[in-house]
Design a protein around this motif. Structure first.
Motif, PDB file in Angstrom:
ATOM      1  N   VAL A  39      11.325 -11.069  34.052  1.00 15.82           N
ATOM      2  CA  VAL A  39      10.230 -12.065  34.013  1.00 15.82           C
ATOM      3  C   VAL A  39      10.699 -13.111  35.128  1.00 15.82           C
ATOM      4  O   VAL A  39      11.815 -13.355  35.083  1.00 15.82           O
ATOM      5  CB  VAL A  39      10.094 -12.817  32.678  1.00 15.82           C
ATOM      6  N   ARG A  40       9.724 -13.707  35.954  1.00 15.72           N
ATOM      7  CA  ARG A  40      10.362 -14.628  37.120  1.00 15.72           C
ATOM      8  C   ARG A  40       9.331 -15.678  37.113  1.00 15.72           C
ATOM      9  O   ARG A  40       8.200 -15.667  37.386  1.00 15.72           O
ATOM     10  CB  ARG A  40      10.262 -13.612  38.567  1.00 15.72           C
ATOM     11  N   ASP A  41      10.038 -16.668  36.759  1.00 15.81           N
ATOM     12  CA  ASP A  41       9.615 -18.177  37.152  1.00 15.81           C
ATOM     13  C   ASP A  41       8.219 -18.057  36.649  1.00 15.81           C
ATOM     14  O   ASP A  41       6.912 -18.569  37.054  1.00 15.81           O
ATOM     15  CB  ASP A  41       9.462 -18.254  38.709  1.00 15.81           C
ATOM     16  N   VAL A  42       7.808 -18.020  35.289  1.00 17.74           N
ATOM     17  CA  VAL A  42       6.881 -17.958  34.646  1.00 17.74           C
ATOM     18  C   VAL A  42       6.486 -19.470  33.887  1.00 17.74           C
ATOM     19  O   VAL A  42       7.213 -19.827  33.231  1.00 17.74           O
ATOM     20  CB  VAL A  42       6.219 -16.915  33.578  1.00 17.74           C
ATOM     21  N   SER A  43       5.167 -19.966  34.410  1.00 17.38           N
ATOM     22  CA  SER A  43       4.843 -21.498  33.627  1.00 17.38           C
ATOM     23  C   SER A  43       3.342 -21.251  33.371  1.00 17.38           C
ATOM     24  O   SER A  43       2.405 -20.898  34.064  1.00 17.38           O
ATOM     25  CB  SER A  43       4.910 -22.409  34.839  1.00 17.38           C
ATOM     26  N   SER A  60       5.267  -5.001  33.115  1.00 17.58           N
ATOM     27  CA  SER A  60       5.043  -6.261  34.017  1.00 17.58           C
ATOM     28  C   SER A  60       5.866  -7.371  33.611  1.00 17.58           C
ATOM     29  O   SER A  60       5.760  -8.527  33.810  1.00 17.58           O
ATOM     30  CB  SER A  60       3.660  -6.495  34.000  1.00 17.58           C
ATOM     31  N   GLY A  61       6.286  -7.325  32.306  1.00 14.86           N
ATOM     32  CA  GLY A  61       6.888  -8.592  31.588  1.00 14.86           C
ATOM     33  C   GLY A  61       6.331  -9.149  30.458  1.00 14.86           C
ATOM     34  O   GLY A  61       6.859 -10.193  29.963  1.00 14.86           O
ATOM     35  N   LYS A  62       5.192  -8.785  29.848  1.00 12.48           N
ATOM     36  CA  LYS A  62       4.639  -9.498  28.956  1.00 12.48           C
ATOM     37  C   LYS A  62       5.349  -9.427  27.658  1.00 12.48           C
ATOM     38  O   LYS A  62       5.449 -10.610  27.219  1.00 12.48           O
ATOM     39  CB  LYS A  62       3.204  -8.666  28.591  1.00 12.48           C
ATOM     40  N   SER A  63       5.842  -8.278  27.172  1.00 14.68           N
ATOM     41  CA  SER A  63       6.602  -8.623  25.908  1.00 14.68           C
ATOM     42  C   SER A  63       8.002  -9.446  25.884  1.00 14.68           C
ATOM     43  O   SER A  63       8.354  -9.877  25.259  1.00 14.68           O
ATOM     44  CB  SER A  63       7.087  -7.035  25.419  1.00 14.68           C
ATOM     45  N   THR A  64       8.661  -9.332  27.085  1.00 15.62           N
ATOM     46  CA  THR A  64       9.606 -10.427  27.475  1.00 15.62           C
ATOM     47  C   THR A  64       9.441 -11.641  27.198  1.00 15.62           C
ATOM     48  O   THR A  64      10.135 -12.386  26.772  1.00 15.62           O
ATOM     49  CB  THR A  64      10.485  -9.807  28.643  1.00 15.62           C
ATOM     50  N   MET A 238      -0.440 -11.078  34.632  1.00 19.07           N
ATOM     51  CA  MET A 238       1.384 -10.683  35.166  1.00 19.07           C
ATOM     52  C   MET A 238       1.296  -9.459  35.926  1.00 19.07           C
ATOM     53  O   MET A 238       0.806  -8.461  35.691  1.00 19.07           O
ATOM     54  CB  MET A 238       2.137 -10.710  33.874  1.00 19.07           C
ATOM     55  N   HIS A 239       2.132  -9.679  36.900  1.00 18.48           N
ATOM     56  CA  HIS A 239       2.320  -8.598  37.811  1.00 18.48           C
ATOM     57  C   HIS A 239       3.769  -8.481  38.143  1.00 18.48           C
ATOM     58  O   HIS A 239       4.258  -9.550  38.844  1.00 18.48           O
ATOM     59  CB  HIS A 239       1.482  -8.350  39.174  1.00 18.48           C
ATOM     60  N   THR A 261      -5.498  -8.434  40.131  1.00 17.47           N
ATOM     61  CA  THR A 261      -6.525  -8.930  39.047  1.00 17.47           C
ATOM     62  C   THR A 261      -7.875  -8.189  39.201  1.00 17.47           C
ATOM     63  O   THR A 261      -8.393  -7.288  38.418  1.00 17.47           O
ATOM     64  CB  THR A 261      -6.828 -10.348  39.244  1.00 17.47           C
ATOM     65  N   ARG A 262      -8.319  -7.957  40.567  1.00 12.99           N
ATOM     66  CA  ARG A 262      -9.455  -7.044  40.859  1.00 12.99           C
ATOM     67  C   ARG A 262      -9.365  -5.610  40.577  1.00 12.99           C
ATOM     68  O   ARG A 262     -10.048  -4.986  39.898  1.00 12.99           O
ATOM     69  CB  ARG A 262      -9.792  -7.291  42.653  1.00 12.99           C
ATOM     70  N   MET A 263      -8.174  -5.153  40.427  1.00 15.07           N
ATOM     71  CA  MET A 263      -7.974  -3.889  40.265  1.00 15.07           C
ATOM     72  C   MET A 263      -7.959  -3.632  38.858  1.00 15.07           C
ATOM     73  O   MET A 263      -8.303  -2.732  38.289  1.00 15.07           O
ATOM     74  CB  MET A 263      -6.486  -3.355  40.715  1.00 15.07           C
TER      75      MET A 263
END
Ligand SMILES: Nc1ncnc2c1ncn2[C@@H]1O[C@H](COP(=O)(O)OP(=O)(O)O)[C@@H](O)[C@H]1O
Ligand SMILES: [Mg+2]
Length: 287
Positions: A39-43, A60-64, A238-239, A261-263
């Motif tokens: 997880v990097r710099d999520v706000s 992608s870091g969701k559970s963390t 999240m990516h 997101t488009r993908m």
């Protein structure tokens, strides 16, 4: 980030994991330590009564993020503040304990999160008694019966064991247990990913009904945009550990800003029409 405060405020959360080989292997085979920047710099913020969704592919870091949100894991950097109290920092232990009670997590696999040796009645009553939200075990029993009915089960299910139920019913039991603690903020990590599509819609409908009835605040996590589309007010994508975009749900589908997101949106159509069919058969309004 100044101005009005939000019910949940997440600031610059970062967390990495050491995935190095054991010390002796590194010594013999060579190579240094290795880290995964999970997880990097999520706000982001979540308002009271809102559903904020986090979507992104596996890894992608969701559970963390989820674990850090409810205090099951501490961040390397950054903070989580809920209703004005920091769960990551300076608050006193009693303040944090009071706060923990107000937030609960619901996991993908309800079977793993329910004690298989306990009857359902004990599973739901236990947090009430532990957190002293009811004065006696008789009150806990009647409250358990009420909660089971609230989640679409029957009071008699108290006497049965988790293995006697289907996946969807077990998730209802897990929701009842979260409510037993009087949770106001519930982090749902892939709550329907292990369920059949038709059952997914039922559980999501239940969650939405309970939200309206009880004023709950949700962070809803899924790898599947179709699941969050009709639930969330806003969606964060999240990516690779970063939150690459946050938009109101409707807007995200109309004007996605990020290629990733488009993908994700490109992979939705069949699934979302299946979900719409499943939920419209229950007569619930779909926004
Ligand atoms: N306890 C852990 N130890 C080592 N690596 C981990 C741990 N938990 C998660 N990771 C790694 O962190 C990244 C994000 O994982 P996670 O938050 O579980 O993602 P998601 O829930 O989106 O699938 C992945 O690369 C995963 O392998
Ligand atoms: Mg996960």
């Amino acid at each position: 980030m100044s101005g009005a405060s939000h019910f949940v405020e997440v600031r610059n959360l970062s967390r990495r994991f050491d995935v190095s080989k054991p010390w002796l292997n590194r010594l013999i085979e060579g190579g240094g330590r290795r880290y995964v920047e999970a997880v990097r710099d999520v706000s982001f913020d979540v308002d009271k009564g809102e559903t904020f969704a986090l979507v992104g592919e596996s890894g992608s870091g969701k559970s963390t993020v989820a674990r850090m949100l409810v205090g099951l894991m501490s961040p390397d950097r950054g903070s989580v503040t809920i209703d004005g109290t920091s769960i990551t920092g300076e608050a006193s232990r009693s303040e944090q304990r009071a706060l923990r009670r107000r937030m609960q997590m619901i996991f993908q696999d309800p079977y793993a999160s329910l004690n298989p040796r306990w009857r359902v009645g004990r599973i739901i009553a236990e947090p009430m008694l532990a957190l002293k939200v009811v004065p006696s075990s008789a009150d806990a029993a009647s409250e358990t019966a009420r909660l089971l009915t609230l989640v679409g089960m029957s009071a008699g299910d108290m006497r049965r064991y988790p293995h006697e139920f289907s996946g969807g019913q077990r998730q209802r039991i897990a929701i009842a247990r979260a409510l037993a603690a009087r949770a106001e903020f519930i982090v749902c990590d892939e709550p329907t990913s292990a369920l059949d599509v038709s059952v997914q819609a039922q559980i999501l409908n239940l969650m939405r009904d309970l939200q309206q009835e009880l004023g709950l605040t949700y962070v809803l996590i899924s790898h599947n945009l179709a699941v969050v589309r009709h639930m969330a007010g806003r969606i964060g994508v999240m990516h690779a550990g970063r939150l690459v975009e946050v938009q109101p749900a409707r807007q995200l589908f109309v004007s996605p800003q990020h290629d990733y997101t488009r993908m994700l949106i490109g992979s939705v159509p069949q699934m979302s029409s299946a979900m719409r069919r499943a939920s419209s058969t229950r007569g619930a309004p779909c926004p």
